[in-house]
Design a protein around this motif. Structure first.
Motif, PDB file in Angstrom:
ATOM      1  N   LEU A 183      -9.879   7.002  -6.639  1.00  0.00           N
ATOM      2  CA  LEU A 183      -8.688   7.042  -5.229  1.00  0.00           C
ATOM      3  C   LEU A 183      -8.157   5.944  -4.983  1.00  0.00           C
ATOM      4  O   LEU A 183      -6.773   5.751  -4.359  1.00  0.00           O
ATOM      5  CB  LEU A 183      -9.437   8.184  -4.361  1.00  0.00           C
ATOM      6  CG  LEU A 183      -8.146   8.495  -3.492  1.00  0.00           C
ATOM      7  CD1 LEU A 183      -7.357   9.245  -3.581  1.00  0.00           C
ATOM      8  CD2 LEU A 183      -9.544   9.428  -2.434  1.00  0.00           C
ATOM      9  N   TYR A 184      -8.783   5.144  -4.811  1.00  0.00           N
ATOM     10  CA  TYR A 184      -7.804   3.723  -4.599  1.00  0.00           C
ATOM     11  C   TYR A 184      -7.292   2.981  -4.912  1.00  0.00           C
ATOM     12  O   TYR A 184      -6.061   2.638  -4.225  1.00  0.00           O
ATOM     13  CB  TYR A 184      -8.916   2.582  -3.668  1.00  0.00           C
ATOM     14  CG  TYR A 184      -9.136   1.347  -3.265  1.00  0.00           C
ATOM     15  CD1 TYR A 184      -9.069   1.291  -1.743  1.00  0.00           C
ATOM     16  CD2 TYR A 184      -8.110   0.281  -3.494  1.00  0.00           C
ATOM     17  CE1 TYR A 184      -8.869   0.124  -0.943  1.00  0.00           C
ATOM     18  CE2 TYR A 184      -7.764  -0.611  -2.925  1.00  0.00           C
ATOM     19  CZ  TYR A 184      -8.128  -1.198  -2.328  1.00  0.00           C
ATOM     20  OH  TYR A 184      -7.107  -2.074  -1.598  1.00  0.00           O
ATOM     21  N   ALA A 185      -7.511   3.222  -6.504  1.00  0.00           N
ATOM     22  CA  ALA A 185      -6.416   2.483  -7.594  1.00  0.00           C
ATOM     23  C   ALA A 185      -5.362   3.209  -7.472  1.00  0.00           C
ATOM     24  O   ALA A 185      -4.138   2.736  -7.423  1.00  0.00           O
ATOM     25  CB  ALA A 185      -7.120   2.920  -8.519  1.00  0.00           C
ATOM     26  N   ARG A 186      -5.135   4.696  -6.877  1.00  0.00           N
ATOM     27  CA  ARG A 186      -4.214   5.852  -6.716  1.00  0.00           C
ATOM     28  C   ARG A 186      -3.277   5.669  -5.784  1.00  0.00           C
ATOM     29  O   ARG A 186      -2.097   5.854  -6.227  1.00  0.00           O
ATOM     30  CB  ARG A 186      -4.538   7.363  -7.530  1.00  0.00           C
ATOM     31  CG  ARG A 186      -5.337   7.705  -8.426  1.00  0.00           C
ATOM     32  CD  ARG A 186      -5.591   9.316  -8.018  1.00  0.00           C
ATOM     33  NE  ARG A 186      -4.302  10.131  -8.815  1.00  0.00           N
ATOM     34  CZ  ARG A 186      -4.649  11.349  -8.957  1.00  0.00           C
ATOM     35  NH1 ARG A 186      -6.085  11.857  -8.456  1.00  0.00           N
ATOM     36  NH2 ARG A 186      -4.342  11.985  -9.271  1.00  0.00           N
ATOM     37  N   ILE A 187      -4.022   4.631  -4.799  1.00  0.00           N
ATOM     38  CA  ILE A 187      -2.579   5.371  -2.947  1.00  0.00           C
ATOM     39  C   ILE A 187      -2.340   3.265  -2.561  1.00  0.00           C
ATOM     40  O   ILE A 187      -1.818   2.968  -2.205  1.00  0.00           O
ATOM     41  CB  ILE A 187      -3.776   5.242  -2.061  1.00  0.00           C
ATOM     42  CG1 ILE A 187      -5.443   4.608  -1.803  1.00  0.00           C
ATOM     43  CG2 ILE A 187      -3.969   6.877  -2.063  1.00  0.00           C
ATOM     44  CD1 ILE A 187      -5.799   5.060  -0.326  1.00  0.00           C
ATOM     45  N   HIS A 188      -2.789   2.816  -4.283  1.00  0.00           N
ATOM     46  CA  HIS A 188      -2.595   0.950  -4.336  1.00  0.00           C
ATOM     47  C   HIS A 188      -1.439   0.946  -5.284  1.00  0.00           C
ATOM     48  O   HIS A 188      -2.222   1.617  -6.473  1.00  0.00           O
ATOM     49  CB  HIS A 188      -3.494   0.270  -4.199  1.00  0.00           C
ATOM     50  CG  HIS A 188      -4.339   0.414  -2.775  1.00  0.00           C
ATOM     51  ND1 HIS A 188      -4.861   1.072  -2.101  1.00  0.00           N
ATOM     52  CD2 HIS A 188      -3.554   0.317  -1.167  1.00  0.00           C
ATOM     53  CE1 HIS A 188      -5.579   1.607  -1.110  1.00  0.00           C
ATOM     54  NE2 HIS A 188      -4.868  -0.006  -0.665  1.00  0.00           N
ATOM     55  N   PRO A 189      -0.613  -0.321  -5.584  1.00  0.00           N
ATOM     56  CA  PRO A 189       0.116  -1.271  -6.621  1.00  0.00           C
ATOM     57  C   PRO A 189      -0.939  -1.265  -7.567  1.00  0.00           C
ATOM     58  O   PRO A 189      -2.442  -1.147  -7.172  1.00  0.00           O
ATOM     59  CB  PRO A 189       1.354  -1.631  -6.373  1.00  0.00           C
ATOM     60  CG  PRO A 189       1.192  -1.269  -4.973  1.00  0.00           C
ATOM     61  CD  PRO A 189      -0.251  -0.439  -4.399  1.00  0.00           C
ATOM     62  N   THR A 212       7.665   5.832   2.049  1.00  0.00           N
ATOM     63  CA  THR A 212       6.169   5.582   1.358  1.00  0.00           C
ATOM     64  C   THR A 212       6.273   6.061  -0.462  1.00  0.00           C
ATOM     65  O   THR A 212       6.203   7.493  -0.209  1.00  0.00           O
ATOM     66  CB  THR A 212       4.668   5.432   1.959  1.00  0.00           C
ATOM     67  OG1 THR A 212       5.089   6.743   2.580  1.00  0.00           O
ATOM     68  CG2 THR A 212       5.044   4.507   3.126  1.00  0.00           C
ATOM     69  N   PRO A 213       5.586   5.875  -1.336  1.00  0.00           N
ATOM     70  CA  PRO A 213       5.732   6.425  -2.432  1.00  0.00           C
ATOM     71  C   PRO A 213       4.404   7.489  -2.105  1.00  0.00           C
ATOM     72  O   PRO A 213       5.004   8.614  -2.910  1.00  0.00           O
ATOM     73  CB  PRO A 213       5.272   5.511  -3.497  1.00  0.00           C
ATOM     74  CG  PRO A 213       4.741   3.956  -2.919  1.00  0.00           C
ATOM     75  CD  PRO A 213       5.402   4.475  -1.090  1.00  0.00           C
ATOM     76  N   LEU A 214       3.960   7.566  -1.250  1.00  0.00           N
ATOM     77  CA  LEU A 214       2.598   8.274  -1.218  1.00  0.00           C
ATOM     78  C   LEU A 214       3.494   9.772  -0.365  1.00  0.00           C
ATOM     79  O   LEU A 214       2.569  10.728  -0.702  1.00  0.00           O
ATOM     80  CB  LEU A 214       1.731   8.052  -0.535  1.00  0.00           C
ATOM     81  CG  LEU A 214       0.163   8.797  -0.608  1.00  0.00           C
ATOM     82  CD1 LEU A 214      -0.622   8.890  -2.746  1.00  0.00           C
ATOM     83  CD2 LEU A 214      -0.647   8.114  -0.047  1.00  0.00           C
ATOM     84  N   TYR A 215       4.844   9.957   0.030  1.00  0.00           N
ATOM     85  CA  TYR A 215       5.354  10.969   0.889  1.00  0.00           C
ATOM     86  C   TYR A 215       5.388  12.204  -0.749  1.00  0.00           C
ATOM     87  O   TYR A 215       5.546  12.703   0.071  1.00  0.00           O
ATOM     88  CB  TYR A 215       6.584  10.555   1.327  1.00  0.00           C
ATOM     89  CG  TYR A 215       6.880  11.730   2.372  1.00  0.00           C
ATOM     90  CD1 TYR A 215       6.721  11.787   3.563  1.00  0.00           C
ATOM     91  CD2 TYR A 215       8.315  11.873   1.568  1.00  0.00           C
ATOM     92  CE1 TYR A 215       6.979  12.831   3.949  1.00  0.00           C
ATOM     93  CE2 TYR A 215       8.581  12.808   2.663  1.00  0.00           C
ATOM     94  CZ  TYR A 215       8.334  13.747   3.722  1.00  0.00           C
ATOM     95  OH  TYR A 215       9.086  13.886   4.350  1.00  0.00           O
ATOM     96  N   ALA A 216       6.051  11.576  -1.449  1.00  0.00           N
ATOM     97  CA  ALA A 216       6.236  12.784  -2.434  1.00  0.00           C
ATOM     98  C   ALA A 216       4.843  13.528  -3.355  1.00  0.00           C
ATOM     99  O   ALA A 216       5.579  15.155  -3.459  1.00  0.00           O
ATOM    100  CB  ALA A 216       6.393  12.002  -4.225  1.00  0.00           C
ATOM    101  N   PHE A 217       3.638  12.704  -2.667  1.00  0.00           N
ATOM    102  CA  PHE A 217       2.737  13.417  -2.685  1.00  0.00           C
ATOM    103  C   PHE A 217       2.252  14.621  -1.310  1.00  0.00           C
ATOM    104  O   PHE A 217       1.072  15.543  -2.010  1.00  0.00           O
ATOM    105  CB  PHE A 217       1.788  12.930  -3.115  1.00  0.00           C
ATOM    106  CG  PHE A 217       1.774  11.970  -4.601  1.00  0.00           C
ATOM    107  CD1 PHE A 217       1.986  13.087  -5.732  1.00  0.00           C
ATOM    108  CD2 PHE A 217       2.157  10.990  -4.767  1.00  0.00           C
ATOM    109  CE1 PHE A 217       2.146  12.291  -7.029  1.00  0.00           C
ATOM    110  CE2 PHE A 217       2.958  10.792  -5.604  1.00  0.00           C
ATOM    111  CZ  PHE A 217       2.850  10.801  -7.173  1.00  0.00           C
ATOM    112  N   CYS A 277       0.730  -1.234   0.070  1.00  0.00           N
ATOM    113  CA  CYS A 277       0.187  -0.017  -0.387  1.00  0.00           C
ATOM    114  C   CYS A 277       0.724   1.366  -0.135  1.00  0.00           C
ATOM    115  O   CYS A 277       1.533   1.154   0.540  1.00  0.00           O
ATOM    116  CB  CYS A 277      -0.997   0.183   1.498  1.00  0.00           C
ATOM    117  SG  CYS A 277      -1.688  -1.783   0.788  1.00  0.00           S
ATOM    118  N   PHE A 278       0.667   2.527  -0.862  1.00  0.00           N
ATOM    119  CA  PHE A 278       1.030   3.441  -1.378  1.00  0.00           C
ATOM    120  C   PHE A 278       1.610   3.990   0.405  1.00  0.00           C
ATOM    121  O   PHE A 278       2.921   4.554   0.358  1.00  0.00           O
ATOM    122  CB  PHE A 278       1.318   3.674  -1.914  1.00  0.00           C
ATOM    123  CG  PHE A 278       1.665   3.485  -3.926  1.00  0.00           C
ATOM    124  CD1 PHE A 278       1.752   2.599  -4.066  1.00  0.00           C
ATOM    125  CD2 PHE A 278       0.834   3.847  -4.535  1.00  0.00           C
ATOM    126  CE1 PHE A 278       2.506   1.921  -4.971  1.00  0.00           C
ATOM    127  CE2 PHE A 278       0.814   2.895  -6.103  1.00  0.00           C
ATOM    128  CZ  PHE A 278       1.050   2.153  -6.073  1.00  0.00           C
TER     129      PHE A 278
END
Ligand code: SAH
Ligand code: SF4
Length: 366
Positions: A169-175, A241-246, A65-66
């Protein structure tokens, strides 16, 4: 006539646009919202707050999970699994201190060995505590057979957050793979209900890309799905985590807390008889976060009973508070928060969701 918070709160049924209006209300109006929710809580379920001792069983996770610090690809943490004796010791602490209830949480694992280990633990916990503890599981997506096995071994409740109700939105925060499907999450909730669990879900609040309309949809989802319990709280950044960039695209910390408290208050108003948790994430972003959530309608709190030496490795998000506190210190601090909100602790009581009991025909609605 333009809507006001006051006239919306007088309505019998709140539609999605009413929920959006309440979520967007200004500070002065939010006070009226919180007070209304507080009154509904007192009138419908009383002033008791129930403890669920949280045991973070393992940080081994097969998902990515991102947003989550213990995602599989994060190599910063040492992976651990508690021994049975460590789990039993935490369960005994809960039992001896009249918590009446524990939550077993873990990264998601689906091996046969894991299923068996949890099944064995459920049996052992019940035999050690004379069947006096109610057990909630929060172990991610599993097969119907696994949900059934654990239920039959003595688990009563299951928490599976949908994270967000909006599939895109679920798809944007998960692989983008078949291990991270919104659909599977929804199917999981339906299977849990069918199996007989008290079913809990929840969302993160203040995520990058999330809108007020999304949050209103989350509330509608809880109502439409007829959920028994909700645990929701602010999204908190984690550097690994990848979401940190956003993170710049998410609201600031105080806004996330404000929105989270509003979500609790509105949910208490539209679903007065469910259990709602004042989550640790609220406390992370605001020292008074949990107290505010209790005032606004929450009636469940989860003191951490994980052995202290493991806690640094179960950081779903950063700056998690009280990671070094022993259970006694945590219990005393929480008692203080709960009393500050004017409530009392339901020691020795299971504090089952009234909504579940009603759904099951055990009690009449009020
Ligand atoms: N693996 C299980 C249970 C552990 S994770 C599962 O995913 O269901 C429990 C919850 O922690 C998740 O449902 C998610 O909502 C929350 N969480 C994870 N990362 C978070 C973050 N960065 N901020 C806030 N909550 C987070
Ligand atoms: Fe694993 Fe749960 Fe974290 Fe997702 S949220 S990475 S499933 S622990």
């Amino acid at each position: 006539m333009n809507p006001t918070v006051k006239n919306i709160l007088q309505k019998e049924y709140l539609a999605k646009d009413d929920l959006e209006f309440l979520l967007s209300s200004a500070e002065a109006d939010s006070e009226a919202l919180f007070q209304h929710a507080h009154e509904i809580k007192i009138a419908r379920i009383g002033r008791k707050v129930y403890f669920r001792g949280l045991i973070e069983y393992s940080n081994i996770c097969s998902k990515n999970c991102f947003y989550c610090g213990i995602r599989m690809d994060n190599s910063r943490y040492q992976r651990y699994t508690l021994t049975d004796e460590e789990v039993l010791e935490a369960a005994r602490y809960a039992h001896d201190n009249d918590f009446a209830s524990i939550v077993l949480q873990s990264g998601e694992q689906s091996s046969k060995a894991f299923t068996q280990a949890i099944e064995n633990l459920l049996v052992k916990i019940h035999s050690e505590t004379n069947g006096k503890l109610h057990i909630t599981l929060s172990l991610g997506e599993q097969t119907e057979d696994t949900y059934k096995r654990w239920y039959n071994a003595g688990a009563h409740r299951y928490l599976l957050r949908i994270e967000v109700s909006n599939p895109s939105l679920y798809a944007r925060i998960h692989p983008d793979d078949n291990r991270h499907l919104h659909k599977t999450r929804l199917e999981g909730l339906a299977l849990l209900k069918k199996t007989g669990y008290q079913v809990g879900t929840g969302v993160m609040i203040g995520l990058p890309f999330q809108t007020i309309s999304d949050l209103a949809d989350d509330l509608c989802f809880f109502r439409d799905f007829d959920i028994d319990m909700v645990g929701m709280g602010p999204y908190i950044d984690h550097t690994d985590t990848p979401l940190y960039a956003f993170r710049d695209q998410a609201p600031d910390a105080s806004k996330r807390v404000e929105l989270s408290i509003k979500m609790v208050a509105i949910l208490r108003i539209i679903m007065p008889d469910i259990n709602i948790a004042a989550t640790t994430a609220m406390q992370t972003l605001d020292p008074k976060g949990r107290e505010k959530a209790i005032y606004a309608g929450a009636n469940v709190i989860m003191p951490n009973l994980t052995p202290v030496k493991y806690r640094d490795n179960y950081l779903l998000y950063e700056n998690k508070p009280n990671v070094k506190d022993q259970p006694d210190e945590t219990r005393k601090a929480l008692e203080k928060h709960i009393r500050a909100a004017g409530d009392e602790i339901g020691y020795g009581e299971w504090g089952d969701s009234r909504h579940y009991k009603w759904r099951n025909g055990e009690i009449s609605k009020w």
